[in-house]
Design an enzyme around this catalytic site. Sequence first.
Site, PDB file in Angstrom:
ATOM      1  N   GLU B  48      -9.288   2.707   1.591  1.00  0.00           N
ATOM      2  CA  GLU B  48      -9.201   2.259   2.980  1.00  0.00           C
ATOM      3  C   GLU B  48      -9.274   3.434   3.956  1.00  0.00           C
ATOM      4  O   GLU B  48      -9.769   3.289   5.069  1.00  0.00           O
ATOM      5  CB  GLU B  48      -7.925   1.452   3.219  1.00  0.00           C
ATOM      6  CG  GLU B  48      -7.939   0.067   2.582  1.00  0.00           C
ATOM      7  CD  GLU B  48      -7.530   0.068   1.123  1.00  0.00           C
ATOM      8  OE1 GLU B  48      -7.280   1.163   0.556  1.00  0.00           O
ATOM      9  OE2 GLU B  48      -7.452  -1.025   0.524  1.00  0.00           O
ATOM     10  N   PHE B 110       5.373 -10.112  -2.035  1.00  0.00           N
ATOM     11  CA  PHE B 110       4.427  -9.242  -2.725  1.00  0.00           C
ATOM     12  C   PHE B 110       3.388  -8.711  -1.736  1.00  0.00           C
ATOM     13  O   PHE B 110       2.785  -9.481  -1.002  1.00  0.00           O
ATOM     14  CB  PHE B 110       3.726 -10.015  -3.859  1.00  0.00           C
ATOM     15  CG  PHE B 110       2.684  -9.193  -4.557  1.00  0.00           C
ATOM     16  CD1 PHE B 110       3.048  -8.053  -5.277  1.00  0.00           C
ATOM     17  CD2 PHE B 110       1.338  -9.540  -4.496  1.00  0.00           C
ATOM     18  CE1 PHE B 110       2.076  -7.290  -5.919  1.00  0.00           C
ATOM     19  CE2 PHE B 110       0.371  -8.779  -5.127  1.00  0.00           C
ATOM     20  CZ  PHE B 110       0.736  -7.645  -5.847  1.00  0.00           C
ATOM     21  N   GLN B 111       3.199  -7.423  -1.723  1.00  0.00           N
ATOM     22  CA  GLN B 111       2.237  -6.737  -0.846  1.00  0.00           C
ATOM     23  C   GLN B 111       2.466  -7.012   0.638  1.00  0.00           C
ATOM     24  O   GLN B 111       1.528  -7.025   1.424  1.00  0.00           O
ATOM     25  CB  GLN B 111       0.801  -7.088  -1.238  1.00  0.00           C
ATOM     26  CG  GLN B 111       0.456  -6.526  -2.609  1.00  0.00           C
ATOM     27  CD  GLN B 111      -1.035  -6.507  -2.890  1.00  0.00           C
ATOM     28  OE1 GLN B 111      -1.767  -7.363  -2.414  1.00  0.00           O
ATOM     29  NE2 GLN B 111      -1.480  -5.535  -3.671  1.00  0.00           N
ATOM     30  N   LYS B 160      -2.336 -14.747   5.932  1.00  0.00           N
ATOM     31  CA  LYS B 160      -3.349 -15.409   5.113  1.00  0.00           C
ATOM     32  C   LYS B 160      -3.523 -16.877   5.479  1.00  0.00           C
ATOM     33  O   LYS B 160      -4.646 -17.399   5.522  1.00  0.00           O
ATOM     34  CB  LYS B 160      -2.962 -15.276   3.631  1.00  0.00           C
ATOM     35  CG  LYS B 160      -4.035 -15.779   2.691  1.00  0.00           C
ATOM     36  CD  LYS B 160      -3.726 -15.383   1.265  1.00  0.00           C
ATOM     37  CE  LYS B 160      -4.857 -15.825   0.344  1.00  0.00           C
ATOM     38  NZ  LYS B 160      -4.599 -15.435  -1.049  1.00  0.00           N
ATOM     39  N   MET B 459      -7.493  27.780   5.485  1.00  0.00           N
ATOM     40  CA  MET B 459      -6.798  27.946   6.756  1.00  0.00           C
ATOM     41  C   MET B 459      -5.320  28.236   6.542  1.00  0.00           C
ATOM     42  O   MET B 459      -4.723  29.062   7.226  1.00  0.00           O
ATOM     43  CB  MET B 459      -6.995  26.706   7.624  1.00  0.00           C
ATOM     44  CG  MET B 459      -6.511  26.873   9.037  1.00  0.00           C
ATOM     45  SD  MET B 459      -7.287  28.276   9.843  1.00  0.00           S
ATOM     46  CE  MET B 459      -8.482  27.447  10.883  1.00  0.00           C
TER      47      MET B 459
HETATM   48  C1  LIG Z   1      -4.214  15.590   5.280  1.00  0.00           C
HETATM   49  C2  LIG Z   1      -3.910  17.003   5.586  1.00  0.00           C
HETATM   50  N1  LIG Z   1      -3.073  17.696   4.797  1.00  0.00           N
HETATM   51  C3  LIG Z   1      -2.803  18.989   5.060  1.00  0.00           C
HETATM   52  C4  LIG Z   1      -3.367  19.609   6.128  1.00  0.00           C
HETATM   53  C5  LIG Z   1      -3.038  21.070   6.428  1.00  0.00           C
HETATM   54  N2  LIG Z   1      -4.241  21.910   6.343  1.00  0.00           N
HETATM   55  C6  LIG Z   1      -4.967  22.274   7.404  1.00  0.00           C
HETATM   56  S1  LIG Z   1      -6.293  23.201   7.021  1.00  0.00           S
HETATM   57  C7  LIG Z   1      -5.904  23.178   5.385  1.00  0.00           C
HETATM   58  C8  LIG Z   1      -6.753  23.898   4.393  1.00  0.00           C
HETATM   59  C9  LIG Z   1      -8.076  23.296   4.235  1.00  0.00           C
HETATM   60  O1  LIG Z   1      -8.672  23.859   3.114  1.00  0.00           O
HETATM   61  P1  LIG Z   1     -10.168  23.566   2.746  1.00  0.00           P
HETATM   62  O2  LIG Z   1     -10.437  22.105   2.861  1.00  0.00           O
HETATM   63  O3  LIG Z   1     -10.474  24.199   1.459  1.00  0.00           O
HETATM   64  O4  LIG Z   1     -10.956  24.266   3.939  1.00  0.00           O
HETATM   65  P2  LIG Z   1     -10.998  25.805   4.374  1.00  0.00           P
HETATM   66  O5  LIG Z   1      -9.881  26.034   5.340  1.00  0.00           O
HETATM   67  O6  LIG Z   1     -10.867  26.626   3.141  1.00  0.00           O
HETATM   68  O7  LIG Z   1     -12.323  25.946   5.047  1.00  0.00           O
HETATM   69  C10 LIG Z   1      -4.750  22.438   5.160  1.00  0.00           C
HETATM   70  C11 LIG Z   1      -4.124  22.249   3.853  1.00  0.00           C
HETATM   71  C12 LIG Z   1      -4.208  18.842   6.956  1.00  0.00           C
HETATM   72  N3  LIG Z   1      -4.793  19.349   8.043  1.00  0.00           N
HETATM   73  N4  LIG Z   1      -4.487  17.558   6.643  1.00  0.00           N
END
Ligand SMILES: Cc1ncc(C[n+]2csc(CCOP(=O)(O)OP(=O)(O)O)c2C)c(N)n1
Lengths: 206, 571
Positions: B48, B110-111, B160, B459
């Site tokens: 989803e 349920f659900q 539903k 990041m």
């Molecule tokens: C759903 C979610 N979980 C955690 C984060 C925190 N977060 C931001 S950037 C990042 C790293 C992303 O890594 P990657 O997809 O390998 O991209 P890169 O930064 O290496 O280009 C994380 C864990 C987020 N933004 N969204």
Amino acid sequence: MSDYTMTEQPKDHLVSALVRDEPRVLTRITALFGRRGYNIRSLSVGATEHPGLSRMTFVVTGDRGVVEQAMRQLEKLHDVVRIIDHSLEKFVDRELVLVKVAISPDSRVEVRQIAEDFRSRIVDVGRHALTFEVTGDEGKITAFIEQMRPFGILETMRTGRIALTRGSNADIPSHVYHDGETETLRPAVESVEPREERARDVPNLF
Amino acid sequence: MTGAKALWATLANHGISTVFGYPGGAIMPVYDALTFYPEVRHVLARHEQGAIHAAEGWAKATGEIGVCIATSGPGATNLVTGLADAMLDSVPLLAITGNVARHLMGTDAFQEADITGITLPITKHNYVVRDVEELPRVIAEAIRIARSGRPGPVLVDIPKDVQLAAYAGEVAYPHARPEHPAPKPEAIAKARELLLAAKKPVIMAGGGSLDASAEITALARAWDIPVITTLMGLGAFPSSDPLWLGMPGMHGSVAANRAISEADVLLGIGLRFDDRVTGRVNGFAPNAAIIHVELDAAEIGKIVRVGVPVRGDAVVAAKMLTESAQKLDLPEWRAQIAEWKSRTVTPTEWGAGFAVKSVVDRLRPDDILSSDVGQHQMLAAQLARFEKPRRWINSGGLGTMGFGFPAAIGAGMAEPGVTSIVIAGDGGFQMTLQELATLKMYDIRNVKICIINNSYLGMVRQWQELFHEKRYSEVWLGDSNPDFVKLAEAYDVPGYRASNAEELPGMIDAWLADPKSALLEIVVPHEHGVFPMVPAGAALYEMIETEPPRKQPAPDLSAEMAEAAEGAKNA
Ligand SMILES: Cc1ncc(C[n+]2csc(CCOP(=O)(O)OP(=O)(O)O)c2C)c(N)n1
């Protein structure tokens, strides 16, 4: 030049909202206040003369900027039809309080006398306590409570403030923000569809 | 007609041609009724979350409402992230969920999940339809609310038995599009006065200005004022125009951030001064009188001090400001800006920046670029050049990893004639990679996936490097990443891989030329950072312009520590 984030001493602001009488309206509004960190000091809700519309009056504490921001956020809710900031108009406000005061054979007469001075009614008589009903503005109620305090206040319950704008065009303030009229105040009360209570015949099916 | 049929008929009347969804028990009557409405195409996602991000991608690319559908309970709760995303990025979205029958609601059946309760703070509005008579009206109203004013997500929860109930009334048609209020002439006059007296003016355009791009361009040129576009506003002003300064904020350009810090008048249009844009708020545009053009009154004065509030439609406001324009002759400001612009860094060494630049340089004006969230997103935002609005799709407000790929599918399906490219990290792609199946199932041919594989949650690693003394806690993916090429091929999606600067151009050619949707993995060095950067909590003028020289790696103390531990044991 108006400045929207001016800071000043926080104080109480009395605001009313006309809201659609739908499930969860109260949750929506209180959740909005909670999430954005605005504290509601008092809240009263009741039906209006218009089917489908309820009226809430609340007291929010904050500086002008905080309260204005709260009102603007409120105004965005689909359920909110109109916001009235009472500080911008002349208004009447009331609060109802029930006060249970301890009495002794010695104090009984004096307590009754004070209550009479406040035009308060006795709504319950016990052997050791009298319960009074007082209506008035906040000042009067506070004064009443202060007068009774030395005798021993056993319990109080306040309704929260309610308010109406004075004058014949009550509730249609000429302006709500200090930048003049707002378009968003337009949605007419007439556009609110009353929710009819329909009979609920619920089939038993999964 | 049943409630379920009335739902589809209403959607069809509203011109909804495609919905993204996933079936389940409590929405089965709706899926059953779908078979009677061939005019609406249903796209089966694999999760989803994939469905709702695809609907968002659709909406962001077209400006039209995106629609997604899910069953009760787990189906509905899987929409939560997308709803929050759409809320923060003002995406017009209609989410339809099934729920248990009315007599079961509130019994922990349920659900059953109280999805309207759960989504209260992350939807513009939501409904439970308790009476089939109200269903078409509610759907029409939900669409109107989602699209009107500042757009946003609206959820309609349908028990539903309401889906199954007989409906004999009319099927709703669209509401007329509400007109946006025009700004007050006095406000425009005040803004004009400020601009006329400005010595260092700058325009800042946000996501709310995308549909006013032509008018804002005319405005900027008429006054000769430089323009900054926020992450959400990229494309609102053509990048090729010499007046363009780039993106502001945490990873903004030197020119944009310095210009904001020095400006004496800042004209903000359709934006909400997000903290990633402003940096430390009391250090934001410290010398500027701010004019804020914004439809949403609640945004004016929410974050920054506004001198001239201009409440109303950006299109109309920009036109009004253009009519009274007077070219500003500000040679010193221009020279200063030219100097800042010359400080733009172009990645020349092999790394994530180089890879991203190589890909985005290939964009044609109509191509849609989506990104996921992370370093690659900021690099794409810094390096891509957009000439048109609605060609850049990313999760700005919520920063949702897993957003990019399904959003690119949605955008690609909305515009089958253009190429829909997504740049993702090796981390984020794995959050919604199951949507490769959606590409396969519908034989979608215009989605091009590019994975920047740095083997890290890049990041987060960058922040650990800068602010946590290189303690790289739980960010290493290298050992456990799949073979992305094989993975793609498992879904019948051709895969390409490049690991150095020499082979990259050829691989990009082959990847883009592939007649099918295809995946390109670019393997880059592990430890590249994104710069410029304004550290969290700092003001824009405190930005770090270029990557600091890399310090020696921390000495390996494991042997010493083992020795010490041994000693402790023996003592
Ligand atoms: C759903 C979610 N979980 C955690 C984060 C925190 N977060 C931001 S950037 C990042 C790293 C992303 O890594 P990657 O997809 O390998 O991209 P890169 O930064 O290496 O280009 C994380 C864990 C987020 N933004 N969204």
